[in-house]
Design an enzyme around this catalytic site. Structure first.
Site, PDB file in Angstrom:
ATOM      1  N   SER A   1       3.630  -2.232  10.250  1.00 15.23           N
ATOM      2  CA  SER A   1       5.090  -2.256  10.384  1.00 15.23           C
ATOM      3  C   SER A   1       5.713  -3.601  10.015  1.00 15.23           C
ATOM      4  O   SER A   1       6.623  -4.080  10.689  1.00 15.23           O
ATOM      5  CB  SER A   1       5.500  -1.823  11.802  1.00 15.23           C
ATOM      6  OG  SER A   1       5.060  -0.501  12.057  1.00 15.23           O
TER       7      SER A   1
ATOM      8  N   GLU B   1      -6.519   4.841   7.929  1.00 15.50           N
ATOM      9  CA  GLU B   1      -6.318   6.260   7.603  1.00 15.50           C
ATOM     10  C   GLU B   1      -7.570   6.850   6.948  1.00 15.50           C
ATOM     11  O   GLU B   1      -7.885   8.023   7.144  1.00 15.50           O
ATOM     12  CB  GLU B   1      -5.078   6.410   6.702  1.00 15.50           C
ATOM     13  CG  GLU B   1      -3.799   6.188   7.511  1.00 15.50           C
ATOM     14  CD  GLU B   1      -2.636   5.619   6.724  1.00 15.50           C
ATOM     15  OE1 GLU B   1      -2.658   5.659   5.484  1.00 15.50           O
ATOM     16  OE2 GLU B   1      -1.690   5.124   7.366  1.00 15.50           O
TER      17      GLU B   1
ATOM     18  N   GLY C   1       2.624   2.230  10.612  1.00 17.65           N
ATOM     19  CA  GLY C   1       3.554   3.345  10.430  1.00 17.65           C
ATOM     20  C   GLY C   1       4.295   3.746  11.687  1.00 17.65           C
ATOM     21  O   GLY C   1       4.931   4.803  11.726  1.00 17.65           O
TER      22      GLY C   1
ATOM     23  N   ASN D   1       0.861  -1.188   0.000  1.00 17.02           N
ATOM     24  CA  ASN D   1       0.000   0.000   0.000  1.00 17.02           C
ATOM     25  C   ASN D   1       0.893   1.233   0.000  1.00 17.02           C
ATOM     26  O   ASN D   1       1.499   1.567   1.009  1.00 17.02           O
ATOM     27  CB  ASN D   1      -0.893  -0.021   1.255  1.00 17.02           C
ATOM     28  CG  ASN D   1      -1.677   1.271   1.419  1.00 17.02           C
ATOM     29  OD1 ASN D   1      -1.849   2.029   0.467  1.00 17.02           O
ATOM     30  ND2 ASN D   1      -2.155   1.535   2.635  1.00 17.02           N
TER      31      ASN D   1
ATOM     32  N   LYS E   1       0.100   4.332  -0.291  1.00 17.06           N
ATOM     33  CA  LYS E   1      -0.516   5.554   0.250  1.00 17.06           C
ATOM     34  C   LYS E   1      -0.293   6.717  -0.730  1.00 17.06           C
ATOM     35  O   LYS E   1      -0.292   6.498  -1.934  1.00 17.06           O
ATOM     36  CB  LYS E   1       0.040   5.857   1.634  1.00 17.06           C
ATOM     37  CG  LYS E   1       0.028   4.615   2.536  1.00 17.06           C
ATOM     38  CD  LYS E   1       0.276   4.923   3.956  1.00 17.06           C
ATOM     39  CE  LYS E   1       0.352   3.612   4.727  1.00 17.06           C
ATOM     40  NZ  LYS E   1       0.294   3.770   6.144  1.00 17.06           N
TER      41      LYS E   1
ATOM     42  N   GLU F   1      -5.307  -4.959  10.765  1.00 10.64           N
ATOM     43  CA  GLU F   1      -4.259  -3.970  10.973  1.00 10.64           C
ATOM     44  C   GLU F   1      -4.501  -3.233  12.282  1.00 10.64           C
ATOM     45  O   GLU F   1      -5.308  -2.282  12.328  1.00 10.64           O
ATOM     46  CB  GLU F   1      -4.271  -2.949   9.839  1.00 10.64           C
ATOM     47  CG  GLU F   1      -4.015  -3.543   8.475  1.00 10.64           C
ATOM     48  CD  GLU F   1      -3.417  -2.514   7.526  1.00 10.64           C
ATOM     49  OE1 GLU F   1      -2.288  -2.707   7.108  1.00 10.64           O
ATOM     50  OE2 GLU F   1      -4.074  -1.502   7.256  1.00 10.64           O
TER      51      GLU F   1
ATOM     52  N   HIS G   1      -9.366   1.238   5.190  1.00 12.88           N
ATOM     53  CA  HIS G   1      -8.050   1.449   5.819  1.00 12.88           C
ATOM     54  C   HIS G   1      -8.206   2.425   6.978  1.00 12.88           C
ATOM     55  O   HIS G   1      -9.000   3.367   6.904  1.00 12.88           O
ATOM     56  CB  HIS G   1      -7.059   1.996   4.779  1.00 12.88           C
ATOM     57  CG  HIS G   1      -5.646   1.972   5.280  1.00 12.88           C
ATOM     58  ND1 HIS G   1      -5.151   2.938   6.116  1.00 12.88           N
ATOM     59  CD2 HIS G   1      -4.641   1.080   5.097  1.00 12.88           C
ATOM     60  CE1 HIS G   1      -3.887   2.652   6.421  1.00 12.88           C
ATOM     61  NE2 HIS G   1      -3.558   1.517   5.809  1.00 12.88           N
TER      62      HIS G   1
HETATM   63  C1  PEP Z   1      -0.601   0.199   6.035  1.00 16.72           C
HETATM   64  O1  PEP Z   1      -0.622   1.333   5.626  1.00 16.72           O
HETATM   65  O2  PEP Z   1      -1.546  -0.547   5.759  1.00 16.72           O
HETATM   66  C2  PEP Z   1       0.532  -0.254   6.844  1.00 16.72           C
HETATM   67  C3  PEP Z   1       0.437  -1.426   7.391  1.00 16.72           C
HETATM   68  O3  PEP Z   1       1.581   0.607   6.979  1.00 16.72           O
HETATM   69  P1  PEP Z   1       3.022   0.268   7.618  1.00 16.72           P
HETATM   70  O4  PEP Z   1       3.493  -1.040   7.024  1.00 16.72           O
HETATM   71  O5  PEP Z   1       3.900   1.409   7.235  1.00 16.72           O
HETATM   72  O6  PEP Z   1       2.840   0.146   9.087  1.00 16.72           O
END
Ligand code: PEP
Length: 258
Positions: free
Chosen positions: A216, A100, A176, A10, A12, A170, A98
């Protein structure tokens, strides 16, 4: 039961068209050696770069995903993109729900549900994200939140093939932040989601549906996460922006027997 792991990058709000082209060419070279059926890979560029990615990845083993979608077929919805448009540009998947989007753009369980239904109608595969915030985990309501998100997100959805839907667990506190969930945490909630899926669909569907972990994920932790019974792949943010780290994650995912 054998399950092909799915690794999704992803991006973003990152990468121009040129950067997307460079990435796709580089990724194709890096993961060429991976036999199809061993690991499935998808990238989710921003809307502006979907066409470029789809063009370069056509006839490759790498799929293209959108990062969001709107549920209507067409109409007066300024700024929105429909499932049909995503299909037209060459997407196979679309991420929905998601954290965000939930946090900054008022995504709700109800809108996620409408998006999932619209994608399925258009024969696109939703990557349905859910997960608890740090405050919710501290409050001890992780299971309640995940259950609500799962039940409401899947309400009325009719799928008959487990390949038609992907769930991504998630935990918001892990996205992040560099703070990955422990393998045990990454197993506990997907196992719980799988039980809910069994009730909602059927035992066979529940076993076949892929549940990804996101938060992460890095080359260093993918193997221990994938070793968990109910983790069937990963949704990767930061580490998916670089060809080397993303392909190292893909290589680390490996096939798994269930
Ligand atoms: C994400 O945006 O779905 C995500 C898991 O980000 P990151 O791997 O940077 O934590």
């Amino acid at each position: 039961m054998s399950q092909t792991p799915l690794i999704v990058g992803n991006w973003k709000m990152h990468k121009t068209i040129q950067e997307t082209e460079e990435f796709c060419l580089g990724l194709k070279k890096e993961i060429d050696g991976i036999r199809s059926g061993q690991v499935e890979v998808a990238v989710a560029p921003p809307f502006t770069a979907l066409a470029a990615a789809a063009r370069l990845l056509k006839n490759s083993s790498i799929s293209v995903s959108a990062q969001d979608v709107f549920w209507a077929e067409s109409g007066a919805y300024t700024g929105e993109v429909s499932p049909k448009m995503l299909r037209d540009v060459g997407c196979r998947y679309a991420i929905i729900g998601h954290s965000e989007r939930r946090q900054f753009f008022h995504e709700t369980d109800d809108s996620v549900n409408k998006k999932a239904a619209a994608l399925i109608t258009e024969k696109l595969i939703p990557i349905f994200c859910l997960g608890e915030t740090l405050a919710e985990r501290r409050e001890g309501i992780t299971f309640t939140v995940v259950e609500r998100q799962t039940r409401q997100g899947l309400k009325g959805l009719a799928i008959t093939d487990p390949q038609d839907l992907v769930i991504a667990y998630e935990p918001v506190w892990a996205i992040g932040t560099g703070q990955t969930a422990t393998p045990q945490q990454a197993q506990e909630i997907p196992a719980f989601i799988r039980k809910l899926l069994q009730e909602h669909f059927s035992p066979e569907m529940s076993r076949g549906l892929r549940i990804l972990y996101g938060g992460s994920v890095k080359p260093e932790n993918i193997a221990e996460l994938m070793a968990m019974d109910d983790v069937d792949g990963a949704l990767v943010g930061g580490a998916s922006l670089n060809v080397k780290s993303f392909s190292a994650i893909v290589r680390g995912a490996g096939p798994k027997e269930k």
